[in-house]
Design a protein around this motif. Structure first.
Motif, short mmCIF file in Angstrom:
data_model
loop_
_atom_site.label_atom_id
_atom_site.label_comp_id
_atom_site.label_asym_id
_atom_site.label_seq_id
_atom_site.Cartn_x
_atom_site.Cartn_y
_atom_site.Cartn_z
N GLY A 32 0.37 -1.03 -0.01
CA GLY A 32 0.25 -0.22 -0.02
C GLY A 32 0.78 1.04 0.04
N CYS A 33 2.20 1.32 -0.46
CA CYS A 33 2.80 2.39 0.09
C CYS A 33 2.98 2.32 -1.95
CB CYS A 33 4.11 2.26 -0.03
SG CYS A 33 3.65 2.26 1.89
N TYR A 34 4.08 4.30 -2.11
CA TYR A 34 4.63 4.39 -3.47
C TYR A 34 5.65 4.13 -3.71
CZ TYR A 34 4.93 7.17 -7.46
OH TYR A 34 5.24 7.73 -8.81
N GLY A 35 6.40 3.19 -4.32
CA GLY A 35 7.04 3.30 -4.72
C GLY A 35 8.30 4.13 -5.68
N GLY A 73 10.50 13.93 -2.71
CA GLY A 73 10.45 13.09 -0.94
C GLY A 73 10.42 11.66 -0.81
N THR A 74 10.01 11.55 -0.36
CA THR A 74 10.16 10.00 0.52
C THR A 74 9.83 9.87 2.05
OG1 THR A 74 11.03 7.32 0.64
CG2 THR A 74 12.26 9.12 1.39
N ASN A 75 8.98 9.13 2.68
CA ASN A 75 8.67 8.39 4.46
C ASN A 75 10.22 7.80 4.72
OD1 ASN A 75 5.81 9.05 2.89
ND2 ASN A 75 6.24 10.26 4.96
N ALA A 76 10.79 6.91 4.03
CA ALA A 76 11.61 6.09 4.07
C ALA A 76 12.74 5.14 3.30
CB ALA A 76 10.80 4.38 4.91
N VAL A 77 13.11 5.20 2.96
CA VAL A 77 14.06 4.54 2.26
C VAL A 77 14.97 2.80 2.58
CG1 VAL A 77 16.84 4.79 1.43
CG2 VAL A 77 15.54 7.02 1.92
N GLY A 223 6.21 -0.10 6.68
CA GLY A 223 5.93 -0.63 7.31
C GLY A 223 6.75 0.91 8.39
N LEU A 224 7.48 1.33 7.78
CA LEU A 224 7.86 2.29 9.09
C LEU A 224 7.26 3.55 8.35
CD1 LEU A 224 11.92 1.19 9.39
CD2 LEU A 224 9.81 1.18 11.21
N ALA A 225 7.19 3.74 7.08
CA ALA A 225 6.92 4.35 6.46
C ALA A 225 5.59 5.01 6.44
CB ALA A 225 7.22 3.89 5.05
N LYS A 226 4.75 4.17 7.43
CA LYS A 226 3.45 3.81 7.55
C LYS A 226 3.01 4.70 9.41
CE LYS A 226 1.71 0.55 4.72
NZ LYS A 226 0.21 -0.42 4.17
N GLY A 227 4.47 5.15 9.60
CA GLY A 227 4.86 4.81 10.81
C GLY A 227 4.42 4.05 12.16
N LEU A 228 4.74 2.73 11.46
CA LEU A 228 4.02 1.54 12.62
C LEU A 228 5.60 1.31 13.66
CD1 LEU A 228 3.34 -1.16 10.76
CD2 LEU A 228 2.24 0.32 12.16
#
Length: 268
Positions: A32-35, A73-77, A223-228
């Motif tokens: 469910g994330c954008y790659g 930008g990105t929420n996680a790498v 998961g980390l990008a979603k804030g878990l």
């Protein structure tokens, strides 16, 4: 307007589609994330092995990172195959310049087929420049052995390796037990030195295990990008990987180590 949860993967390309950038993007999308992608090397490979590696020039790797992060930008790498010391240093410098902090590093050294993917001189660069930046690193047993310069085979070796790596780097360490000689496939997470969380998983007997390391690390990054929290991100990633292995075991693709089934929950 809605926004996407973004995950940037920095890794090599797998022409067979089972590992590397291809596996990362499939995993990120399935969860469910954008790659987004930055390609560090092109590989000519299939289910039987890697026949050639064509590194991408470090300056072009840096340019890919810059244009993606400056605009989207990105929420996680997630970082995978890097191949050379110059690329490793370039990635570390560029991510630092953009203040990227949520980083999952899968220290890819050898493909499932046994083909070497990391230059010997790159190991020290990886340990010096990138691993200290990681939120979590995810070595399997042989990779942990290379980082620690000793042979690891048993569950006790696994536990000690997790502790030792955790004491060397500021981030968390997840040492994967898929290469253990017997028993279940237990992974050990060390969020901090001296703290261990076990993730026991029944071993799935299948020839289709190509790309498991890439898949797990990308799932953790999602998961980390979603804030878990890290524990929950690892737990979700382990559950997802188990599903891909179970579903993929029923398929035949190529003549060697086939891929896991990244879209098992989406395809009928």
């Amino acid at each position: 307007m809605k926004t996407y949860t973004r995950v940037l993967t920095i890794a090599g390309s797998d022409s067979g589609g089972g590992a590397g950038i291809q596996a990362d993007l499939k995993t990120i999308s399935a969860l469910g994330c954008y790659g987004l992608s930055v390609i560090t090397a092109l590989t000519a490979q299939n289910t039987l092995g890697v026949t050639a590696i064509h590194p991408v020039p470090p300056a072009f790797v840096a340019e890919q990172i810059k244009v993606v992060l400056s605009d989207i930008g990105t929420n996680a790498v997630k970082i995978g195959m890097l191949h050379s010391p110059d690329i490793i240093r370039t990635i570390a410098d560029t991510l630092t310049a953009f203040d990227v902090y949520t980083i999952v590093i899968d220290p890819v050294m050898v493909a499932t087929s046994g083909d070497k993917l990391l230059q010997d001189e790159a190991i020290d660069a990886l340990k010096t420049y990138l691993l200290p930046m990681a939120t979590v690193i995810t070595p399997n047993l042989p990779e942990a052995g290379v980082l620690l310069r000793r042979t690891l085979e048993t569950f006790d070796d696994l536990r000690q390796a997790a502790n030792d790596l955790s004491s060397q780097y500021p981030g968390a360490v997840l040492v994967k037990g898929g290469h253990l000689l017997d028993g279940d496939s237990t992974d050990i997470l060390c969020p901090s030195p001296g703290e261990q969380i076990l993730f026991p998983t029944q071993r799935i007997v299948t020839p289709n295990s190509h790309g498991t390391g890439c898949t797990l690390s990308s799932a953790i990054a999602a998961g980390l990008a979603k804030g878990l929290p890290l524990h929950d991100a690892v737990d979700q990633a382990k559950t997802y990987l188990t599903g891909t292995l179970q579903a993929g075991a029923a398929y035949k693709l190529g003549h060697g180590h086939g891929p896991v089934h990244h879209f098992f929950s989406n395809w009928q």
